[in-house]
Design an enzyme around this catalytic site. Sequence first.
Site, PDB file in Angstrom:
ATOM      1  N   THR A  56     -57.335  -2.386 -29.086  1.00  0.00           N
ATOM      2  CA  THR A  56     -58.201  -3.454 -28.587  1.00  0.00           C
ATOM      3  C   THR A  56     -57.402  -4.740 -28.503  1.00  0.00           C
ATOM      4  OG1 THR A  56     -60.164  -4.829 -28.971  1.00  0.00           O
ATOM      5  CG2 THR A  56     -59.105  -3.919 -30.907  1.00  0.00           C
TER       6      THR A  56
ATOM      7  N   ASP B 222     -58.865  -7.473 -28.563  1.00  0.00           N
ATOM      8  CA  ASP B 222     -59.646  -8.412 -29.379  1.00  0.00           C
ATOM      9  C   ASP B 222     -59.183  -8.464 -30.831  1.00  0.00           C
ATOM     10  OD1 ASP B 222     -61.291  -9.078 -27.225  1.00  0.00           O
ATOM     11  OD2 ASP B 222     -62.642  -7.408 -27.627  1.00  0.00           O
TER      12      ASP B 222
ATOM     13  N   ASN C  41     -64.096  -0.552 -31.246  1.00  0.00           N
ATOM     14  CA  ASN C  41     -65.228  -0.455 -32.176  1.00  0.00           C
ATOM     15  C   ASN C  41     -66.215   0.645 -31.799  1.00  0.00           C
ATOM     16  OD1 ASN C  41     -64.261  -3.307 -31.627  1.00  0.00           O
ATOM     17  ND2 ASN C  41     -65.203  -3.595 -33.637  1.00  0.00           N
TER      18      ASN C  41
ATOM     19  N   GLU D 178     -64.678 -16.728 -24.387  1.00  0.00           N
ATOM     20  CA  GLU D 178     -65.904 -16.443 -23.634  1.00  0.00           C
ATOM     21  C   GLU D 178     -67.122 -16.377 -24.543  1.00  0.00           C
ATOM     22  OE1 GLU D 178     -65.579 -12.575 -21.856  1.00  0.00           O
ATOM     23  OE2 GLU D 178     -65.190 -11.565 -23.763  1.00  0.00           O
TER      24      GLU D 178
ATOM     25  N   ARG E 138     -55.305  -8.336 -20.260  1.00  0.00           N
ATOM     26  CA  ARG E 138     -55.289  -7.079 -20.994  1.00  0.00           C
ATOM     27  C   ARG E 138     -54.393  -6.017 -20.350  1.00  0.00           C
ATOM     28  NH1 ARG E 138     -61.539  -5.086 -20.120  1.00  0.00           N
ATOM     29  NH2 ARG E 138     -61.263  -3.856 -18.221  1.00  0.00           N
TER      30      ARG E 138
ATOM     31  N   GLY F 158     -62.522  -0.973 -23.103  1.00  0.00           N
ATOM     32  CA  GLY F 158     -61.633  -1.833 -22.335  1.00  0.00           C
ATOM     33  C   GLY F 158     -60.183  -1.467 -22.592  1.00  0.00           C
TER      34      GLY F 158
END
Length: 395
Positions: free
Chosen positions: A129, A131, A101, A233, A286, A10
């Site tokens: 990332t 995240d 990852n 989510e 993002r 992503g």
Amino acid sequence: MRVLYAQSGGVTSVINASAYGVLDEARKAGMEVFVGIHGVTGILKEHLLKINDMDIEGLKYTPAGAFGSCRRKMKTQEDISKLFDVIEKYKIEYFFYNGGNDSMDTAWRIAQEAKTRGFPLKVIGVPKTIDNDLPYTDHCPGYGSAAKYIAISIMEASLDLRSMYVDSTRVFVMEIMGRHAGWLVAAAGLGWLNGIGADIILFPEVYFNKEKFLERVDEIIRKKGYCSIAVSEGIRYPDGFFVSDMGYTDSFGNRQLGGVGFTIAGMIRSELSLKTHVAIPDYLQRSGRHIASKTDIEEAEMVGRTAVRLALSGVTGVMITIERKSNNPYTVEYGTVELNKVADQTKYLPEEFHDDFEITENFVEYAKPLIEGELFPQFRNGLPKYTIFREVEEQ
């Protein structure tokens, strides 16, 4: 000397700043620089782009993956062997893989194969990332800008809600990315630094308790009339099942999530009879480069440059890390960690950064430097001027 760079997973609003760091540093070192279009998927097809004579300055201001990304995992020896056929054909000596990852797992497999073959390939993972869940690094490029976007979005939506709640919507729900780790949804609480933010945050690290949640919503409604909610989510019930998913998996075997915002809103409407509105930023969170963090942009570029400098010194099989040295003034240094330690691992939001429904001062202290500053793109025709390589669309 020949370099191969590629993007994976992503994308973020600053992954291209890392690309610029790698590519510019490599060109300055006199290397021939190739880019794999759409990550390892393009490399396997020999879809490479030589960028030595191309204008790449605009990469620093362009969101998403300018050279195309992919979600392909190198699962078989056949894939690895085919990749090395291309690497050997183009006489690649340095490989930089820019991802999260799963991408670090791919980079590790490639580094191991090079070692097994006795092939002189230096492999460096360049982290990214939104995240923020890669271990062994204080934070990841991409997170600060996404966190800033979320914080601003929930502030503005909450102001809208505050304006209209008397005889209109009483509850606003924003569904935010984050499968297992609550770093991004936590950013919804940062708006309180400037007076308004999420009233309730639902973290994936905290099992969802419907009764307790609805009690908190009702309490806030009774207190001030409206309630702003940020939900990850990836929230789960105590039995481990996601509160909402799409019913299928991606190419990495991950459950595809989505729709939890509407699930939560449905509970509120059904149990509390309150008018509720839902927003899902999805890709916007993002790739929102127009309001990206200056800290994030500068660090993204530096992890790219550091990767090249270390590879030239003989380092291989590592991912670049960011090591925080001080919060005030905010300072960092760049280090490394072995790729196999990062591959397929997840760094969760620490307990000291959150309670059941709110962030703590510890999180604010951690996150605030990461969202500081702005470095706006140029505007033309009233819109951001982004760099678009047409070669990425050619198959």
